[in-house]
Motif scaffolding. Sequence first.
Motif, mmCIF file in Angstrom:
data_model
loop_
_atom_site.group_PDB
_atom_site.id
_atom_site.type_symbol
_atom_site.label_atom_id
_atom_site.label_comp_id
_atom_site.label_asym_id
_atom_site.label_seq_id
_atom_site.Cartn_x
_atom_site.Cartn_y
_atom_site.Cartn_z
ATOM 1 N N ILE A 100 43.241 34.677 33.636
ATOM 2 C CA ILE A 100 43.810 35.840 32.941
ATOM 3 C C ILE A 100 43.126 37.134 33.365
ATOM 4 C CG2 ILE A 100 44.528 34.478 30.947
ATOM 5 C CD1 ILE A 100 42.094 35.685 29.454
ATOM 6 N N ASP A 101 42.303 37.079 34.397
ATOM 7 C CA ASP A 101 41.562 38.266 34.834
ATOM 8 C C ASP A 101 42.330 39.048 35.893
ATOM 9 O OD1 ASP A 101 39.309 37.776 33.204
ATOM 10 O OD2 ASP A 101 38.600 36.272 34.624
ATOM 11 N N GLY A 102 42.131 40.339 35.872
ATOM 12 C CA GLY A 102 42.731 41.218 36.863
ATOM 13 C C GLY A 102 42.043 42.567 36.817
ATOM 14 N N VAL A 103 42.545 43.505 37.615
ATOM 15 C CA VAL A 103 41.988 44.856 37.634
ATOM 16 C C VAL A 103 43.099 45.884 37.768
ATOM 17 C CG1 VAL A 103 39.731 44.225 38.573
ATOM 18 C CG2 VAL A 103 41.559 44.839 40.131
ATOM 19 N N LEU A 104 42.849 47.044 37.201
ATOM 20 C CA LEU A 104 43.644 48.233 37.470
ATOM 21 C C LEU A 104 42.832 48.996 38.501
ATOM 22 C CD1 LEU A 104 45.718 50.519 37.065
ATOM 23 C CD2 LEU A 104 44.414 51.217 35.064
#
Length: 188
Positions: A100-104
């Motif tokens: 569920i991890d990500g980045v903007l």
Amino acid sequence: MKFYLPVLTLALTSLMACKKVEVPQGKEEMVRGKWKLELDNDKGILKEYTFYPTWDTSKKPIDTLYTSNSSSETIQDTIRRVNGFPECKLDDFLEFGEGIDGVLNTGEKKCPSGETSEVPIKWGFKDNYTRMYIYEAGEMFLGNDDLVGDVVELSESRIKLRYQVIRPVFFNGVYMQDTAFYTIALKR
């Protein structure tokens, strides 16, 4: 020795005849990677709201999509277009990672007020892939940090979500809830 030759031939033939079975890609795997807001030409973030207040909340429960009825009219206006976004925001993109991890990622052009290069986000699907959530990416979604929206379209090249924002408003001496619906599209 005669016995081993047919067995060896059969084993080699069966190995060569095996074909790799393609396993369909899951939706999480399909959307992993980089996504930008679709801001080409006249596209942007679409805002929909009710022109006249509708007091009967049983006609449009909060968990379902809004449908207009005879007592209200839906107004649509594209509130952010390419010329409406600050130039420093045009190169921002989301990167959905493992789990569920990500980045903007705020891109090469930084806003004068100071931006970090990456903001951690959380993302995923709910309700049998009919809803998607993206948390902590408010800079991309008009300040809405916790976006949970209905999946309108989902493909390898495009994600389209529709979500609502409820804000308290004071109108004619009465506190009410202002409900607006937004539709955003992300593209590779």
